[in-house]
Design a protein around this motif. Sequence first.
Motif, short mmCIF file in Angstrom:
data_model
loop_
_atom_site.label_atom_id
_atom_site.label_comp_id
_atom_site.label_asym_id
_atom_site.label_seq_id
_atom_site.Cartn_x
_atom_site.Cartn_y
_atom_site.Cartn_z
N GLU A 47 0.85 -1.20 0.00
CA GLU A 47 0.00 0.00 0.00
C GLU A 47 0.88 1.24 0.00
OE1 GLU A 47 -3.61 2.16 2.53
OE2 GLU A 47 -2.98 0.11 3.02
N ARG A 48 0.63 2.11 -0.94
CA ARG A 48 1.34 3.39 -1.03
C ARG A 48 0.32 4.49 -1.29
NH1 ARG A 48 6.72 2.28 -2.90
NH2 ARG A 48 7.44 0.47 -1.71
N ASP A 49 0.24 5.44 -0.38
CA ASP A 49 -0.67 6.58 -0.54
C ASP A 49 -2.11 6.15 -0.81
OD1 ASP A 49 1.50 8.30 -0.20
OD2 ASP A 49 1.90 8.42 -2.35
N GLY A 50 -2.52 5.03 -0.23
CA GLY A 50 -3.89 4.56 -0.39
C GLY A 50 -4.12 3.65 -1.57
N GLU A 204 -12.91 -18.41 -13.86
CA GLU A 204 -13.00 -17.41 -12.81
C GLU A 204 -12.29 -17.94 -11.57
OE1 GLU A 204 -17.17 -16.81 -12.53
OE2 GLU A 204 -17.57 -18.75 -11.60
N PHE A 205 -11.97 -17.02 -10.69
CA PHE A 205 -11.23 -17.38 -9.48
C PHE A 205 -11.64 -16.44 -8.37
CE2 PHE A 205 -8.84 -14.34 -11.94
CZ PHE A 205 -8.46 -13.39 -11.01
N GLU A 206 -11.35 -16.84 -7.14
CA GLU A 206 -11.63 -15.98 -6.00
C GLU A 206 -10.42 -15.09 -5.72
OE1 GLU A 206 -14.85 -17.96 -3.13
OE2 GLU A 206 -12.90 -18.97 -3.08
N TYR A 207 -10.72 -13.94 -5.11
CA TYR A 207 -9.65 -12.98 -4.83
C TYR A 207 -10.08 -12.13 -3.64
CZ TYR A 207 -6.18 -9.31 -5.72
OH TYR A 207 -5.13 -8.43 -5.62
N PRO A 208 -9.25 -12.01 -2.59
CA PRO A 208 -9.60 -11.15 -1.45
C PRO A 208 -9.77 -9.70 -1.92
CG PRO A 208 -7.79 -12.61 -0.90
CD PRO A 208 -7.97 -12.73 -2.38
N LYS A 209 -10.79 -9.06 -1.46
CA LYS A 209 -11.13 -7.75 -2.04
C LYS A 209 -10.05 -6.70 -1.84
CE LYS A 209 -14.05 -6.08 1.80
NZ LYS A 209 -15.44 -5.63 2.13
N TYR A 210 -9.24 -6.82 -0.80
CA TYR A 210 -8.13 -5.89 -0.59
C TYR A 210 -6.78 -6.50 -0.97
CZ TYR A 210 -11.39 -2.76 1.77
OH TYR A 210 -12.44 -1.93 2.05
N LEU A 340 -8.71 -2.04 -4.73
CA LEU A 340 -7.29 -1.73 -4.79
C LEU A 340 -7.03 -0.31 -5.27
CD1 LEU A 340 -5.79 -5.02 -6.34
CD2 LEU A 340 -6.15 -4.46 -3.93
N VAL A 341 -8.01 0.28 -5.93
CA VAL A 341 -7.84 1.60 -6.53
C VAL A 341 -8.87 2.57 -5.96
CG1 VAL A 341 -6.84 0.63 -8.63
CG2 VAL A 341 -9.31 0.96 -8.49
N LYS A 342 -8.83 3.82 -6.42
CA LYS A 342 -9.73 4.82 -5.83
C LYS A 342 -9.86 6.03 -6.75
CE LYS A 342 -5.90 7.02 -3.37
NZ LYS A 342 -5.38 7.58 -2.11
N ASP A 343 -10.82 6.88 -6.45
CA ASP A 343 -10.93 8.23 -7.04
C ASP A 343 -10.99 8.23 -8.56
OD1 ASP A 343 -10.70 9.11 -4.42
OD2 ASP A 343 -8.55 9.46 -4.58
N TYR A 391 5.29 4.38 -8.30
CA TYR A 391 5.91 3.77 -7.14
C TYR A 391 6.72 2.56 -7.61
CZ TYR A 391 2.03 6.38 -5.10
OH TYR A 391 1.13 7.36 -4.78
N VAL A 392 7.75 2.20 -6.86
CA VAL A 392 8.60 1.06 -7.21
C VAL A 392 8.64 0.10 -6.02
CG1 VAL A 392 10.92 0.29 -7.82
CG2 VAL A 392 10.01 2.42 -8.79
#
Length: 512
Positions: A47-50, A204-210, A340-343, A391-392
């Motif tokens: 996580e970097r800057d949200g 299809e596959f499952e994936y934790p939402k965060y 995982l993303v926003k805005d 970000y790296v």
Amino acid sequence: MSENVDVVVIGAGPAGLTASYELHRYGIPSTILEADTQVGGISRTVERDGWRFDIGGHRFFSKVQRVEDFWHEILPQEDFLLRPRKSRIFYQGKYYDYPIKAVNALQNLGPQEAAICIASYLRARISPPKDQSDYESWLVARFGWRLYRTFFKTYTEKVWGVPVSEMPADWAAQRIKSLNLGNAILNAVKPSTNQKEITSLIEEFEYPKYGPGMMWEICRDKVVAQGSKVHMETKVVEIRHEDGKAFEVVAEDANGGVTAYPATDVISSMPISQLIEIMSPAVPPRVLKAAQDLRYRDFLTVALVVPSSAVSWTDNWIYIHDPSVRTMRIQNFASWSPFLVKDGRNVLGLEYTVFENDAEWTAPDEELIEKGKKELEKLGLVGYGDIEAGYVVRQPKAYPIYDDRYQANVDVIRGWLTDYASNVHPVGRNGMFRYNNADHSMYTAMLTAENIVKGTAHDVWSVNVEEEYHEEKADGSTGSAKPAGSLGTGRDAPVLPRKVLDAARSRVAGSR
């Protein structure tokens, strides 16, 4: 029993945390020592800057029911998203199905290029390379030079850093299955109802939402709540042993403080090469030499923030076969999870495999971000001016390299541990120097916990990572159990000639 057992777990990735969780089923807490600031290892979510992004992609799919059950025991169903599986090849502005379907490829290439590829294929069939012992010649004999250069050469060399012409052909037979170009050409002129899928994969596959890191953060919380201790930023610097067993693990914390932890058993997911280097008394020279002779391929991600509207593709990732850019694969994190993303923005993760300490690995973040921005624009995926931030993330020792000396080296190490530190239990990807998936790492930890608690004799090393496995349907289902008697949960990798690998590393070092 817990009063007489002191288990020290080295590493808080999938293997280490699974081991700790499994031990709690028998009332045994453990002490977990993690050198990083974050749990999850290569399966962590940064996580970097949200913004959140993975170290590579992690589809939650396993043919081992026990692993599936573990995932759902850690996270409730509402924390999983059901995601469509989609990944394609991106080449010269077009998207090609992956695994490669020859009909789709020829149609995408256009009539003129398709005709050239077919002519190249026919020439190779009439006069194939006489020596097909290397990967390049094996592929050329089956696809022709034109298709080989388009769909195989560039990506493979980006991943492994060595010429395809010097990779073994026996690996090719495992990787390229059920793809017959001659049949595909005939299918291209038949009605679509007569065409068949070349490879059957999960849809299809499952994936934790965060992200996958969510799994291991919750797992950490659960083992701590049950009495285990997790020490972060704590590097193991010494493992003391005598009379054939380890009895103490010494670690240094972020402030320089040194603590000795008594141990009746040590479960280690740290790189096995480093494990051997910190044994005290020191191992014999031949064992140390075997450990230091193991090689790794390292991994870095350049994550770039872009407007959501700038990304037209919905794949989880795309493979980049363009030889003019260094990125080998690009993650589309919004397609993994909108959490995982926003805005109104997305994050694209450009992935690079490197050798640790080469020019790219040691480059400043700003330089790598600039490189990534230019490559996105060059590919025509996102305009340079649309990229808002970058970000790296570096992941050392991401890929154990199978060279023609690795197995002998691992055998030497295993033999010494059996004789002189039999209660030190290597588990997981780096712990066992095995190129595998997270579910394989977890399974080795489950078997190890049973060996410690029940006195069973599961041969963790017999878990078969070469068996055909990755994301393939079995009997039409997407999550069926493995065939009876099979322990396979992993993936394969080429066995590279050491002289070729060393030459590649020397070329990279010389280009700094």
